[in-house]
Write a protein that holds these residues in place. Structure first.
Motif, PDB file in Angstrom:
ATOM      1  N   ILE A 210       0.902  -1.154   0.120  1.00 13.63           N
ATOM      2  CA  ILE A 210       0.049   0.055  -0.062  1.00 13.63           C
ATOM      3  C   ILE A 210       0.964   1.289   0.047  1.00 13.63           C
ATOM      4  N   ASP A 211       0.319   2.316  -0.152  1.00 13.01           N
ATOM      5  CA  ASP A 211       0.948   3.832   0.109  1.00 13.01           C
ATOM      6  C   ASP A 211       1.788   3.874  -0.923  1.00 13.01           C
ATOM      7  N   PHE A 212       1.390   4.223  -2.143  1.00 11.22           N
ATOM      8  CA  PHE A 212       2.224   4.630  -3.212  1.00 11.22           C
ATOM      9  C   PHE A 212       2.644   6.085  -3.635  1.00 11.22           C
ATOM     10  N   TYR A 213       2.458   6.637  -2.449  1.00 14.27           N
ATOM     11  CA  TYR A 213       2.634   8.504  -2.668  1.00 14.27           C
ATOM     12  C   TYR A 213       3.868   8.884  -2.667  1.00 14.27           C
ATOM     13  N   PHE A 214       4.904   8.021  -2.839  1.00 14.87           N
ATOM     14  CA  PHE A 214       6.326   8.526  -3.175  1.00 14.87           C
ATOM     15  C   PHE A 214       6.875   7.831  -4.345  1.00 14.87           C
ATOM     16  N   ALA A 215       5.875   7.061  -5.148  1.00 13.61           N
ATOM     17  CA  ALA A 215       6.303   6.279  -6.255  1.00 13.61           C
ATOM     18  C   ALA A 215       6.863   7.189  -7.224  1.00 13.61           C
ATOM     19  N   CYS A 216       8.048   6.620  -8.029  1.00 11.12           N
ATOM     20  CA  CYS A 216       8.565   7.521  -9.110  1.00 11.12           C
ATOM     21  C   CYS A 216       9.357   6.708  -9.943  1.00 11.12           C
ATOM     22  N   VAL A 217       9.969   7.372 -10.675  1.00  6.45           N
ATOM     23  CA  VAL A 217      10.957   6.509 -11.626  1.00  6.45           C
ATOM     24  C   VAL A 217      12.288   6.832 -11.173  1.00  6.45           C
ATOM     25  N   ASP A 218      13.169   5.563 -10.900  1.00  2.00           N
ATOM     26  CA  ASP A 218      14.620   5.693 -10.371  1.00  2.00           C
ATOM     27  C   ASP A 218      15.280   4.498 -10.568  1.00  2.00           C
ATOM     28  N   ALA A 219      16.383   4.224 -10.047  1.00  2.00           N
ATOM     29  CA  ALA A 219      17.205   3.176 -10.330  1.00  2.00           C
ATOM     30  C   ALA A 219      16.373   2.049  -9.176  1.00  2.00           C
ATOM     31  N   LEU A 220      16.098   0.706 -10.045  1.00  2.00           N
ATOM     32  CA  LEU A 220      15.302  -0.133  -9.074  1.00  2.00           C
ATOM     33  C   LEU A 220      16.078  -0.543  -7.931  1.00  2.00           C
ATOM     34  N   ALA A 221      17.441  -0.852  -8.158  1.00  2.00           N
ATOM     35  CA  ALA A 221      18.314  -1.117  -6.788  1.00  2.00           C
ATOM     36  C   ALA A 221      18.390  -0.162  -5.632  1.00  2.00           C
ATOM     37  N   TYR A 222      17.794   1.192  -5.817  1.00  2.00           N
ATOM     38  CA  TYR A 222      17.722   2.120  -4.964  1.00  2.00           C
ATOM     39  C   TYR A 222      16.200   1.812  -4.197  1.00  2.00           C
ATOM     40  N   ASP A 223      15.323   1.123  -4.492  1.00  3.47           N
ATOM     41  CA  ASP A 223      14.312   0.636  -3.919  1.00  3.47           C
ATOM     42  C   ASP A 223      14.740  -0.436  -2.959  1.00  3.47           C
ATOM     43  N   ILE A 224      15.526  -1.299  -3.538  1.00  2.00           N
ATOM     44  CA  ILE A 224      16.123  -2.170  -2.551  1.00  2.00           C
ATOM     45  C   ILE A 224      16.832  -1.783  -1.450  1.00  2.00           C
ATOM     46  N   ALA A 225      17.643  -0.730  -1.861  1.00  2.99           N
ATOM     47  CA  ALA A 225      18.534   0.007  -0.597  1.00  2.99           C
ATOM     48  C   ALA A 225      17.272   0.348   0.501  1.00  2.99           C
ATOM     49  N   VAL A 226      16.500   1.218   0.222  1.00  4.72           N
ATOM     50  CA  VAL A 226      15.706   1.706   0.728  1.00  4.72           C
ATOM     51  C   VAL A 226      14.899   0.514   1.990  1.00  4.72           C
ATOM     52  N   ALA A 227      14.579  -0.821   1.195  1.00  8.33           N
ATOM     53  CA  ALA A 227      14.081  -1.798   2.026  1.00  8.33           C
ATOM     54  C   ALA A 227      15.065  -2.296   2.866  1.00  8.33           C
ATOM     55  N   LEU A 228      16.157  -2.382   2.668  1.00  7.94           N
ATOM     56  CA  LEU A 228      17.255  -2.946   3.112  1.00  7.94           C
ATOM     57  C   LEU A 228      17.592  -2.444   4.762  1.00  7.94           C
ATOM     58  N   ASN A 229      17.188  -0.917   4.601  1.00 11.19           N
ATOM     59  CA  ASN A 229      17.382  -0.178   5.752  1.00 11.19           C
ATOM     60  C   ASN A 229      16.197  -0.305   6.435  1.00 11.19           C
ATOM     61  N   ALA A 230      15.053  -0.221   5.907  1.00 10.63           N
ATOM     62  CA  ALA A 230      13.583  -0.283   6.546  1.00 10.63           C
ATOM     63  C   ALA A 230      13.506  -1.979   7.360  1.00 10.63           C
ATOM     64  N   TRP A 231      13.932  -2.857   6.785  1.00  6.92           N
ATOM     65  CA  TRP A 231      13.507  -4.183   7.070  1.00  6.92           C
ATOM     66  C   TRP A 231      14.770  -5.211   8.274  1.00  6.92           C
ATOM     67  N   CYS A 232      15.776  -4.510   7.849  1.00  4.28           N
ATOM     68  CA  CYS A 232      17.218  -5.305   8.194  1.00  4.28           C
ATOM     69  C   CYS A 232      17.944  -4.821   9.420  1.00  4.28           C
ATOM     70  N   PHE A 233      17.462  -3.613   9.778  1.00  2.00           N
ATOM     71  CA  PHE A 233      18.192  -3.054  11.231  1.00  2.00           C
ATOM     72  C   PHE A 233      17.197  -3.662  12.323  1.00  2.00           C
ATOM     73  N   GLU A 234      17.871  -4.071  13.387  1.00  2.00           N
ATOM     74  CA  GLU A 234      17.366  -4.634  14.627  1.00  2.00           C
ATOM     75  C   GLU A 234      17.156  -3.219  15.728  1.00  2.00           C
ATOM     76  N   PRO A 235      16.113  -3.421  16.520  1.00  2.00           N
ATOM     77  CA  PRO A 235      15.820  -2.358  17.492  1.00  2.00           C
ATOM     78  C   PRO A 235      17.223  -1.779  18.278  1.00  2.00           C
ATOM     79  N   ASP A 236      18.258  -2.475  18.223  1.00  2.00           N
ATOM     80  CA  ASP A 236      19.454  -1.970  18.989  1.00  2.00           C
ATOM     81  C   ASP A 236      20.396  -1.235  17.923  1.00  2.00           C
TER      82      ASP A 236
END
Length: 321
Positions: A210-236
């Motif tokens: 959901i929530d496509f209100y930042f969607a745009c055209v850019d490097a596909l790998a940049y989207d992966i980088a956003v996800a790595l930061n969002a999903w792969c850091f622990e609370p510490d």
């Protein structure tokens, strides 16, 4: 998300009179995020979201966002979809602001994603990229790397107030990112806000985005980088390499990365952390008084910046020491 604009019963009834959705049963503001005014709407025939678009979302961009959601859904990607009124229009107005009624997408987001969730999320992101291929509308990334230095100059004082000495550190990061930013990577439509709260699961499997209100055209790998930061850091604040490998593995199960994309992930992840640090820093001091919001802590992304700064090859899954 944030509720900046209230709506009366009379205004809701008038809005719904243009649709074949039945009479309203309930309307509840959803106090998450900081972008728009979102409400969970129940009518006689179903559940929907009513979104009133606030200042950050430019009305001129809405046809891109709403059209993309239709495009994805038409190609089988599980996406919430704008509802058209009897005249075929999806974009309406509430109190002079643009608004849309969006279908309710079933599923649950996760607050503490496991490696299994990350694998599913990665596959879902690749699916999204593939489903968006051929979308004819274009929108540049106005929050991309070229904008970050200018954004920060208006926020340097806020950064220094947040943490003494931070302004100089951020300026050095910006110079380093700019000097190493890649060119020529495969591009396409990206989500650009692919966080756990924007991804749904059902029975542990990817169920939609959901929530496509930042969607745009850019490097596909940049989207992966956003996800790595969002999903792969622990609370510490530590980076979970197992989760990162799972996310990349899930993505590559549908769309293999090129060597250039994989090599670019460290600087893309550093840059993605910068982008969210800057927008969170802006929102931290700009939330309207009385708004039902939960502004997100910019220091969370300042800590991620520090990880990428000290271990630039971390997202290549090497030894951070």
């Amino acid at each position: 998300m944030a509720v900046y604009t209230d709506i009366t019963d009379e205004e809701l009834t008038e809005l719904l009179s243009a649709f074949d959705l039945g009479a309203p049963v309930s309307l509840k503001g959803v106090a998450e995020g900081v972008e728009n005014s979102n409400f969970l709407l129940e009518t006689e025939i179903g559940r929907y979201f009513l979104t009133i678009y606030e200042k950050r979302v430019r009305e001129a961009d809405l046809p891109f966002f709403l059209g993309l959601m239709h495009w994805l859904a038409d190609r089988g990607f599980p996406s919430a979809t704008p509802i058209a009124d009897r005249r075929g229009e999806t974009l309406k107005r509430v109190r002079g602001k643009p608004a849309a009624i969006i279908s309710f997408l079933p599923g649950l987001s996760v607050r503490r994603p496991t490696a299994a969730h990350c694998r599913e999320a990665g596959a879902g992101l690749a699916w999204l990229h593939q489903a968006a291929e051929g979308y004819p509308n274009r929108r540049a990334n106005d929050l991309g790397q070229a904008a970050w230095t200018g954004m920060f100059e208006g926020l340097a004082g806020d950064a220094e107030a947040l943490k003494p000495g931070l302004a100089a550190t951020i300026r050095a990061d910006l110079e380093r990112i700019a000097a190493n930013w890649p060119a020529g990577l495969p591009t396409g439509v990206i989500h650009e806000d692919y966080f756990p709260d924007n991804v749904f699961f059902h029975g542990g499997r990817f169920a939609g985005a959901i929530d496509f209100y930042f969607a745009c055209v850019d490097a596909l790998a940049y989207d992966i980088a956003v996800a790595l930061n969002a999903w792969c850091f622990e609370p510490d604040g530590s980076f979970n390499i197992t989760s990162a490998r799972a996310l990349i593995g899930g993505y590559e199960s549908r769309r293999p990365l090129s060597d250039a994309e994989r090599a670019a992930l460290p600087v893309l992840a550093h840059g993605a952390a910068m982008r969210f640090f800057l927008t969170r820093l802006h929102d931290w001091g700009a939330t309207p008084a009385g708004a039902l919001v939960r502004p997100k802590d910019p220091l969370e992304y300042e800590r991620k910046l520090a990880v990428h700064r000290s271990a630039p090859d971390l997202v290549l899954f090497g030894d951070p020491a």
